[in-house]
Scaffold this motif. Structure first.
Motif, PDB file in Angstrom:
ATOM      1  N   ILE A 742       0.962  -1.271   0.145  1.00 45.48           N
ATOM      2  CA  ILE A 742       0.040   0.177   0.004  1.00 45.48           C
ATOM      3  C   ILE A 742       0.914   1.381  -0.204  1.00 45.48           C
ATOM      4  O   ILE A 742       0.520   2.289  -0.563  1.00 45.48           O
ATOM      5  CB  ILE A 742      -0.970  -0.021   1.392  1.00 45.48           C
ATOM      6  N   ILE A 743       2.079   1.140   0.716  1.00 45.03           N
ATOM      7  CA  ILE A 743       2.994   2.356   0.756  1.00 45.03           C
ATOM      8  C   ILE A 743       3.594   2.530  -0.676  1.00 45.03           C
ATOM      9  O   ILE A 743       3.683   3.563  -1.331  1.00 45.03           O
ATOM     10  CB  ILE A 743       4.136   2.319   1.793  1.00 45.03           C
ATOM     11  N   ILE A 744       3.717   1.477  -1.370  1.00 41.54           N
ATOM     12  CA  ILE A 744       4.226   1.619  -2.770  1.00 41.54           C
ATOM     13  C   ILE A 744       3.620   2.341  -3.543  1.00 41.54           C
ATOM     14  O   ILE A 744       3.788   3.033  -4.386  1.00 41.54           O
ATOM     15  CB  ILE A 744       5.169   0.233  -3.028  1.00 41.54           C
ATOM     16  N   ALA A 745       2.352   1.581  -3.405  1.00 40.74           N
ATOM     17  CA  ALA A 745       1.263   1.914  -4.333  1.00 40.74           C
ATOM     18  C   ALA A 745       1.308   3.440  -4.158  1.00 40.74           C
ATOM     19  O   ALA A 745       0.778   4.280  -5.233  1.00 40.74           O
ATOM     20  CB  ALA A 745      -0.141   1.478  -4.074  1.00 40.74           C
ATOM     21  N   ASN A 746       1.027   4.152  -3.200  1.00 43.33           N
ATOM     22  CA  ASN A 746       0.703   5.595  -2.704  1.00 43.33           C
ATOM     23  C   ASN A 746       2.070   6.270  -3.460  1.00 43.33           C
ATOM     24  O   ASN A 746       1.813   7.457  -3.829  1.00 43.33           O
ATOM     25  CB  ASN A 746       0.541   6.051  -1.316  1.00 43.33           C
ATOM     26  N   ILE A 747       3.247   5.920  -3.079  1.00 45.46           N
ATOM     27  CA  ILE A 747       4.378   6.470  -3.679  1.00 45.46           C
ATOM     28  C   ILE A 747       4.119   6.533  -5.314  1.00 45.46           C
ATOM     29  O   ILE A 747       4.420   7.740  -5.929  1.00 45.46           O
ATOM     30  CB  ILE A 747       5.499   5.852  -3.360  1.00 45.46           C
ATOM     31  N   ILE A 748       3.741   5.416  -6.060  1.00 44.85           N
ATOM     32  CA  ILE A 748       3.542   5.435  -7.355  1.00 44.85           C
ATOM     33  C   ILE A 748       2.445   6.533  -7.858  1.00 44.85           C
ATOM     34  O   ILE A 748       2.467   7.180  -8.680  1.00 44.85           O
ATOM     35  CB  ILE A 748       3.506   4.132  -7.860  1.00 44.85           C
ATOM     36  N   THR A 778      -4.044  10.784   2.135  1.00 45.28           N
ATOM     37  CA  THR A 778      -4.518   9.754   1.292  1.00 45.28           C
ATOM     38  C   THR A 778      -3.843   8.388   1.568  1.00 45.28           C
ATOM     39  O   THR A 778      -4.234   7.394   1.880  1.00 45.28           O
ATOM     40  CB  THR A 778      -3.952  10.142  -0.176  1.00 45.28           C
ATOM     41  N   LEU A 779      -2.472   8.564   2.090  1.00 41.53           N
ATOM     42  CA  LEU A 779      -1.619   7.437   2.633  1.00 41.53           C
ATOM     43  C   LEU A 779      -2.344   6.729   3.966  1.00 41.53           C
ATOM     44  O   LEU A 779      -2.644   5.549   3.985  1.00 41.53           O
ATOM     45  CB  LEU A 779      -0.156   7.830   2.771  1.00 41.53           C
ATOM     46  N   LEU A 783      -4.185   3.325   4.534  1.00 38.67           N
ATOM     47  CA  LEU A 783      -3.360   2.442   5.592  1.00 38.67           C
ATOM     48  C   LEU A 783      -4.468   1.757   6.266  1.00 38.67           C
ATOM     49  O   LEU A 783      -4.673   0.724   6.507  1.00 38.67           O
ATOM     50  CB  LEU A 783      -2.334   2.820   6.094  1.00 38.67           C
ATOM     51  N   ILE A 784      -5.481   2.653   6.558  1.00 34.70           N
ATOM     52  CA  ILE A 784      -6.513   2.365   7.603  1.00 34.70           C
ATOM     53  C   ILE A 784      -7.473   1.608   6.864  1.00 34.70           C
ATOM     54  O   ILE A 784      -7.983   0.446   7.521  1.00 34.70           O
ATOM     55  CB  ILE A 784      -7.457   3.647   8.025  1.00 34.70           C
TER      56      ILE A 784
END
Length: 809
Positions: A742-748, A778-779, A783-784
């Motif tokens: 999910i963190i990688i997805a937000n970075i992209i 958004t991140l 994550l929630i």
């Protein structure tokens, strides 16, 4: 063979009800959204195409640069229609619409204020495909004082009575004879009307023959909408190519005088709704919103398809022996591929059936939200059915392709002997797919935050004037305009009325522009300046802020004849700075027969305020006072917040005394201003709903995947618990991988969302800025969502009995 395929498919679906239901739900929701968005986009692209001759109908617009400022507007001038027909052999016919604003219509005891009124030429039915229910299309608009009305107003005023030949009274002054009944204009028309008067009425009223003037002042007065019909096989490019010669004949002399650069804008009627970028246009759509909705539909379908692929590849070990048995009994690889693709298509088309039924139930509510009359019917929208069937087929093939080719490649002997360990699909691929899902979801979340923030910013932006508790009433009665001072004095006797003022144009919406002369280093220069004609009380009522000089005063007699107040933008544009007071300014110039000129000096500079809509950046403005009754078109009544009903009753009673033949028709200024955001509000609501849906579908996939991963690791988790692992340790073990994804997805997603949303915000001259906190929020939301989706299954697995877990097969 096919029968056996379907038996196998049904058996597999029934054996895995939970995962099949998740896939079916995700696909159904995705297809519901796609169908709704497709219907919306189809309707947007259908505007004005009901006209049989729409390929040959063009609107004449105006593009001119004066004093370095470009203005692109939808209106043209009155003589352009007839002179285009005479000058250009490509033009078969023309028609003009002269909007008339809101007017009072009376018939017997029925008295209403109506909108959607215009004067037009008799060529209406030669150009447009409007359906005339009663009347002769060749004659209904030829005679002066003729009118045609639509079906809705016919029922409203006449009921079951035949209206043909009946006389209606307009503004208690002018009588019109009903010559025709027109079917209500289709909703997918960029220009809508309820009542059309014959343009010959204006010709008859114009005793001085100004109406048909070909003088320079007529060509440079842009206030009407003109459409031309090209002849068959005529090319609009030829008209554009020849226009410079037309300009030289009719417009160049005065254009050179004021230093203007003028170009014609010829818009195909079917392009106006989505592609028009002109000011002073009818309410139109926005092609960028179509792109956004198309992207949303694509995103949602992608997420739904990814869910299917993820679950199918993750469960590959469960189906390995099934594939092995098929191959042992003679099934070829191609046959197994067909089996899995057919299984995927069966699921997607089953989801389509559910989606179509759901759309039929949802459509009335959706229509309410988007303010349309959309229908889903195999007879009325066969193209939509063909499109969604094709989309469903592609979705089924694409979603099932990887599982089909991956599983069909298994060798039967090692699998059946148990000598080959079957991996649960390609882990890297599943990770990539999850990242794709949540990248899309992150884009949708950040987009929703931006859209909501921009709408909130616009609705709460300081307009630079007071808009609270102000009643606006159009003044259509000439006797009321003459007796306005007495009416104002009577209103002020009520302690709940704080102030009363009049103006020509409505603040925050409309204005007019005319040529001014301004002082520049002891000489006068031309500038096309916006203006409004007000009274002495207007500046105080609207709480406009004086930056230099003073406001208009009744005590100074020349203020109503020679005084001007300008806004800061005008002072800056004219390089007056802090020395604006006393500068010379002239309203209007002498053009042919046009002699409406006012010479004077600047007495004050006010702070910039939004006298037009927020879609237009603040431009230079002049204000001046006139005692002429014809300028008193809008009355502003500032009331106290409490006892509003009693105050309105008093105003109504006083109005009836001064204007017994015109009913009191009013609105609150702040309510009127808020109506300008309807398009943005609808877009925001759609964005929120579709964002929630995309997140829901992604969460469903994540839920199913986490559930299956927990199931696959049941024995491992049992061993860990026996060795002392806590519930928290196990939950962390099962959730950390998803959190990383999910963190990688937000970075992209961040650069993609930033780029796309910046493009959308470029349409707004007043806009918010995209700050880092939006993507941080958004991140956190992502994550929630991931935590709630994955943690429940992880907690259940962690709390399971370890003794049973280590026996799990």
């Amino acid at each position: 063979m096919l029968k056996n395929f379907f038996i196998t498919i049904i058996r597999n679906i029934s054996r895995n009800k939970f995962y099949s239901a998740l896939n079916m739900a995700g696909l159904s929701i995705g297809l519901i959204c796609t169908i709704l968005i497709t219907l919306f986009i189809r309707d947007e692209f259908s505007y004005d195409k009901y006209n049989i001759k729409h390929e040959r109908i063009y609107r004449i617009g105006s593009d001119f640069v004066l004093n370095g400022k470009q203005d692109r507007i939808a209106p043209s001038s009155l003589p352009m229609g007839p002179t285009f027909k005479d000058y250009f052999p490509e033009v078969e016919e023309y028609i003009r619409f002269i909007p008339s604003g809101k007017q009072q219509i009376k018939y017997n005891d029925k008295d209403f204020y109506e909108e959607g009124i215009a004067y037009t030429d008799s060529s209406l039915f030669d150009i447009f495909s409007y359906e005339l229910i009663k009347g002769d299309p060749k004659k209904v608009l030829t005679e002066p004082n003729s009118v045609i009305i639509n079906q809705t107003l016919t029922k409203k005023y006449f009921g079951t009575e035949d209206p043909i030949g009946k006389v209606i009274l307009v503004d208690d002054t002018h009588k019109f004879t009903v010559k025709g009944i027109i079917k209500d204009i289709p909703s997918n028309s960029h220009f809508k009307f309820n009542i059309l008067f014959s343009i010959s009425t204006l010709v008859e009223r114009d005793k001085e023959k100004h109406f048909n003037s070909l003088g320079p002042e007529a060509f440079w007065n842009f206030s009407i909408y003109t459409f031309i019909l090209l002849k068959d096989n005529a090319n609009i490019a030829n008209v554009e190519k020849k226009f410079p010669l037309y300009y030289e004949k009719y417009m160049k002399e005065f254009g050179n005088q004021i230093g203007v650069d003028f170009k014609i804008v010829l818009q195909k009627i079917a392009d106006i709704h989505l592609k028009s970028d002109l000011n002073w246009d009818a309410p139109t759509g926005n092609i960028k919103y179509i792109y956004i909705l198309f992207a949303i539909a694509l995103f949602i379908l992608t997420i739904a398809g990814i869910n299917y692929m993820n679950m199918a590849t993750a469960r590959s070990s469960k189906r390995a022996k099934e594939v092995g048995m098929h191959k042992v009994v003679g099934a070829q690889k191609e046959s197994i591929i067909r089996l899995f693709l057919l299984e995927s298509l069966t699921l997607t088309f089953s989801a389509l059936i559910i989606a179509i039924i759901s759309v039929e139930l949802i459509l009335p509510l959706f229509n309410l939200v988007v303010n349309k009359d959309l229908v889903l019917s195999i007879y009325e929208t066969p193209d939509v059915f063909l499109f969604i069937i094709a989309i469903t087929f592609i979705l089924g093939i694409v979603s099932g392709s990887y599982p089909a080719f991956y599983l069909s490649a298994f060798q039967p002997a090692p699998i059946l002997k148990g000598t080959r360990k079957i991996r649960t699909g390609n882990k890297l691929l599943r990770q990539i797919l999850v990242i794709c899902q949540f990248s899309v979801s992150a884009i949708m979340i950040s987009g929703t935050i931006i859209v909501i923030s921009q709408l909130f910013f616009l609705k709460n932006k300081d307009m630079g004037f007071n808009k609270e508790n102000i009643i606006i009433a159009p003044v259509l009665d000439s006797s009321m305009q003459v007796n306005m001072n007495e009416f104002k004095a009577e209103l002020k006797k009520n302690l709940n009325i704080e102030a009363v003022a009049t103006s020509t144009f409505l603040i925050g919406f409309s204005n007019s522009k005319t040529l001014h002369l301004y002082e520049d280093q002891n000489k006068m220069k031309e500038y096309a300046l916006n203006f409004n004609v007000i009274d002495f009380d207007y500046i105080n009522l609207m709480k406009l802020k004086l930056m230099q000089g003073r406001a208009f005063s009744r005590e100074i007699k020349t203020d109503s004849t020679t005084a001007f107040i300008v806004n800061q933008s005008a002072s800056q544009k004219f390089n007056w700075g802090v020395n604006a007071i006393g500068k010379k300014l002239q309203f209007g110039v002498s053009i042919g027969e046009h002699k409406d000129i006012r010479k004077g000096t600047v007495i004050g500079v006010i702070s910039d305020f939004h006298y037009q809509t927020l879609s237009i950046a603040i431009e230079p403005l002049s204000l001046f006072v006139s005692e002429s009754p014809r300028h008193r078109r809008m009355i502003h009544i500032k009331i106290k917040q409490y006892k509003q009903s009693e105050t309105l009753a008093y105003i109504q009673k006083t109005w009836n005394t001064f204007s017994p033949n015109h009913s009191f028709n009013y609105f609150f200024l702040d309510d009127k201003i808020n109506t300008r955001f309807k398009t943005e509000e609808r877009l925001t609501l759609m964005f929120i709903v579709f964002s929630i849906i995309s997140i829901l579908i992604a969460s469903m996939g994540l839920f199913g995947l986490s559930s299956f991963m927990a199931e696959q690791r049941t024995k491992e988790l049992g061993v860990r618990k026996i060795l002392g692992a806590s519930t928290g340790n196990i939950v962390y073990l099962l959730t950390r991988e998803f959190f990383k994804l999910i963190i990688i997805a937000n970075i992209i997603a961040i650069p993609i969302a930033y780029w796309a949303l910046n493009i959308w915000l470029q349409d707004f001259p007043y806009r918010i800025y995209i700050h880092a906190w939006i993507f941080i929020l958004t991140l956190i939301i992502s994550l929630i969502i991931g935590l709630f989706t994955v943690s429940w299954q992880s907690y259940k697995a962690a709390e399971a009995d370890p003794a049973k877990a280590i026996k799990y097969e």
